[in-house]
Design an enzyme around this catalytic site. Structure first.
Site, PDB file in Angstrom:
ATOM      1  N   TYR A 149       0.779  -1.236  -0.060  1.00  0.00           N
ATOM      2  CA  TYR A 149       0.064  -0.076  -0.105  1.00  0.00           C
ATOM      3  C   TYR A 149       0.772   1.240  -0.005  1.00  0.00           C
ATOM      4  CZ  TYR A 149      -3.778   3.209   1.869  1.00  0.00           C
ATOM      5  OH  TYR A 149      -4.506   4.345   1.677  1.00  0.00           O
ATOM      6  N   LYS A 153       1.049   4.416  -2.603  1.00  0.00           N
ATOM      7  CA  LYS A 153       1.124   5.811  -2.247  1.00  0.00           C
ATOM      8  C   LYS A 153       2.335   6.606  -2.571  1.00  0.00           C
ATOM      9  CE  LYS A 153      -3.524   5.518  -1.197  1.00  0.00           C
ATOM     10  NZ  LYS A 153      -4.436   6.115  -1.789  1.00  0.00           N
TER      11      LYS A 153
HETATM   12  N1  LIG Z   1     -10.075   4.949   5.385  1.00  0.00           N
HETATM   13  C1  LIG Z   1      -8.598   5.218   5.671  1.00  0.00           C
HETATM   14  O1  LIG Z   1      -8.134   4.998   6.914  1.00  0.00           O
HETATM   15  C2  LIG Z   1      -7.863   6.075   4.723  1.00  0.00           C
HETATM   16  C3  LIG Z   1      -6.597   6.601   5.314  1.00  0.00           C
HETATM   17  C4  LIG Z   1      -5.818   7.232   4.343  1.00  0.00           C
HETATM   18  C5  LIG Z   1      -6.123   7.372   2.966  1.00  0.00           C
HETATM   19  N2  LIG Z   1      -7.254   6.797   2.425  1.00  0.00           N
HETATM   20  C6  LIG Z   1      -7.152   6.855   0.997  1.00  0.00           C
HETATM   21  O2  LIG Z   1      -8.553   7.841   0.742  1.00  0.00           O
HETATM   22  C7  LIG Z   1      -8.974   7.343  -0.349  1.00  0.00           C
HETATM   23  C8  LIG Z   1     -10.695   7.028  -0.061  1.00  0.00           C
HETATM   24  O3  LIG Z   1     -10.715   6.086   0.939  1.00  0.00           O
HETATM   25  P1  LIG Z   1     -11.938   5.837   1.770  1.00  0.00           P
HETATM   26  O4  LIG Z   1     -11.499   5.435   3.142  1.00  0.00           O
HETATM   27  O5  LIG Z   1     -13.071   6.842   1.615  1.00  0.00           O
HETATM   28  O6  LIG Z   1     -12.575   4.211   1.433  1.00  0.00           O
HETATM   29  P2  LIG Z   1     -13.838   3.530   0.636  1.00  0.00           P
HETATM   30  O7  LIG Z   1     -15.035   4.375   1.219  1.00  0.00           O
HETATM   31  O8  LIG Z   1     -13.493   2.432   0.386  1.00  0.00           O
HETATM   32  O9  LIG Z   1     -13.894   4.569  -0.773  1.00  0.00           O
HETATM   33  C9  LIG Z   1     -12.896   4.069  -1.821  1.00  0.00           C
HETATM   34  C10 LIG Z   1     -13.983   4.068  -2.794  1.00  0.00           C
HETATM   35  O10 LIG Z   1     -13.257   3.798  -3.984  1.00  0.00           O
HETATM   36  C11 LIG Z   1     -13.937   3.053  -5.019  1.00  0.00           C
HETATM   37  N3  LIG Z   1     -13.337   2.217  -6.005  1.00  0.00           N
HETATM   38  C12 LIG Z   1     -12.368   1.242  -5.751  1.00  0.00           C
HETATM   39  N4  LIG Z   1     -11.918   0.731  -6.631  1.00  0.00           N
HETATM   40  C13 LIG Z   1     -12.249   1.345  -7.536  1.00  0.00           C
HETATM   41  C14 LIG Z   1     -12.359   1.233  -9.060  1.00  0.00           C
HETATM   42  N5  LIG Z   1     -11.224   0.116  -9.559  1.00  0.00           N
HETATM   43  N6  LIG Z   1     -12.610   1.926  -9.796  1.00  0.00           N
HETATM   44  C15 LIG Z   1     -13.483   3.292  -9.395  1.00  0.00           C
HETATM   45  N7  LIG Z   1     -13.698   3.156  -7.974  1.00  0.00           N
HETATM   46  C16 LIG Z   1     -13.038   2.233  -7.069  1.00  0.00           C
HETATM   47  C17 LIG Z   1     -14.924   2.211  -4.205  1.00  0.00           C
HETATM   48  O11 LIG Z   1     -16.318   1.943  -4.847  1.00  0.00           O
HETATM   49  P3  LIG Z   1     -16.736   0.776  -5.559  1.00  0.00           P
HETATM   50  O12 LIG Z   1     -16.176  -0.503  -4.835  1.00  0.00           O
HETATM   51  O13 LIG Z   1     -17.948   0.723  -5.865  1.00  0.00           O
HETATM   52  O14 LIG Z   1     -15.674   0.770  -6.823  1.00  0.00           O
HETATM   53  C18 LIG Z   1     -15.116   3.189  -2.958  1.00  0.00           C
HETATM   54  O15 LIG Z   1     -16.261   3.780  -2.996  1.00  0.00           O
HETATM   55  C19 LIG Z   1      -8.563   6.110  -0.873  1.00  0.00           C
HETATM   56  O16 LIG Z   1      -7.549   6.534  -1.906  1.00  0.00           O
HETATM   57  C20 LIG Z   1      -7.702   5.567   0.318  1.00  0.00           C
HETATM   58  O17 LIG Z   1      -6.324   4.823   0.023  1.00  0.00           O
HETATM   59  C21 LIG Z   1      -7.926   6.135   3.222  1.00  0.00           C
END
Ligand SMILES: NC(=O)c1ccc[n+]([C@@H]2O[C@H](COP(=O)([O-])OP(=O)(O)OC[C@H]3O[C@@H](n4cnc5c(N)ncnc54)[C@H](OP(=O)(O)O)[C@@H]3O)[C@@H](O)[C@H]2O)c1
Length: 224
Positions: A149, A153
């Site tokens: 991961y 990133k």
């Molecule tokens: N949650 C954390 O702790 C955290 C911390 C730091 C950074 N982040 C980053 O923040 C961002 C948002 O994550 P989140 O925490 O809000 O998680 P999340 O709710 O799982 O959102 C990620 C979204 O990406 C979509 N997705 C996944 N694969 C995809 C693909 N191949 N094509 C199009 N859409 C896709 C998913 O929807 P579908 O499955 O319907 O496609 C989902 O709605 C990510 O980049 C993550 O790495 C998260």
């Protein structure tokens, strides 16, 4: 009306950013793989008299990206792109399947790069716009059990910093956002975080991003 594309807009941070940018008067192009989730966000935005449209697009497919962007550019005035969609697989490096590593590189890295490449000509044409890349504090420093991961990133960080220089003479804003853990469905597919309710809400992170939008690198560390 200017449109902002948000990838992964059906849940978590993408959804919260979509709602906030709609309140600022933008039209939202909500994309992700699951149409139903996007439609719910679209309806929430419309219930507040905002404007949004949903499209099922898998950003790991370059041909789906190309087809979507060329169609969207005919119908809408593309102003911005928020590269938010991302997935995480975690665990000891030696046990990590190649398929999981490849999925993170396809979605987090290549998805971000290819959709940015497809969108940027439309921003260059108007000499204005926004590209915001949602990274993670895993793009600032390595972490145990996060090797694949963090590699993905760090790649997005290098990509973003390079674009900031390459487009520095234009009116296009390129932003890098690094945040710690958020309480979103991101963690539902693994048992890496036992109690995600102790994490910050995506709504709080979205507010902090918008409050710091003038910065090129927005860093929101986890609370200790
Ligand atoms: N949650 C954390 O702790 C955290 C911390 C730091 C950074 N982040 C980053 O923040 C961002 C948002 O994550 P989140 O925490 O809000 O998680 P999340 O709710 O799982 O959102 C990620 C979204 O990406 C979509 N997705 C996944 N694969 C995809 C693909 N191949 N094509 C199009 N859409 C896709 C998913 O929807 P579908 O499955 O319907 O496609 C989902 O709605 C990510 O980049 C993550 O790495 C998260």
């Amino acid at each position: 009306m200017k449109s902002i594309i948000i990838t992964g807009a059906g849940s978590g941070l993408g959804k919260e950013l979509a709602i906030r940018y709609s309140r600022q008067g933008y039209h939202l192009l909500l994309i992700g793989r699951t149409f139903e989730k996007l439609k719910e966000v679209e309806e929430q935005i419309q219930a507040e008299n905002g404007h949004a449209d949903s499209f099922a697009v898998d950003i790991s497919s370059p041909s789906e990206i190309q087809a979507f962007i060329s169609q969207a550019a005919k119908q809408f005035t593309i102003y911005g792109l928020i590269n938010n969609a991302g997935i995480g697989h975690f665990g000891p490096f030696e046990q990590m399947p190649h398929a999981e590593i490849e999925e993170m590189l396809h979605v987090n890295v290549l998805g971000t790069i290819y959709i940015s490449q497809a969108v940027l000509p439309y921003l260059v044409e108007k000499n204005e716009g926004l590209v915001m890349n949602i990274i993670s504090t895993a793009g600032l420093r390595g972490k145990i059990n996060e090797s694949g991961y963090a590699a993905s990133k760090f790649a997005v960080r290098g990509f973003t910093e390079s674009l900031q220089i390459e487009y520095g003479h234009t009116g296009i804003m390129i932003k890098a956002v690094y945040m710690g853990g958020m309480d979103t469905p991101f963690w539902d597919h693994n048992h890496f975080i036992k109690d995600k309710s102790r994490l910050r809400s995506p709504a709080e992170i979205a507010d902090k991003i918008l409050a710091n939008i003038e910065k090129d690198a927005i860093i929101i560390e986890s609370e200790k």
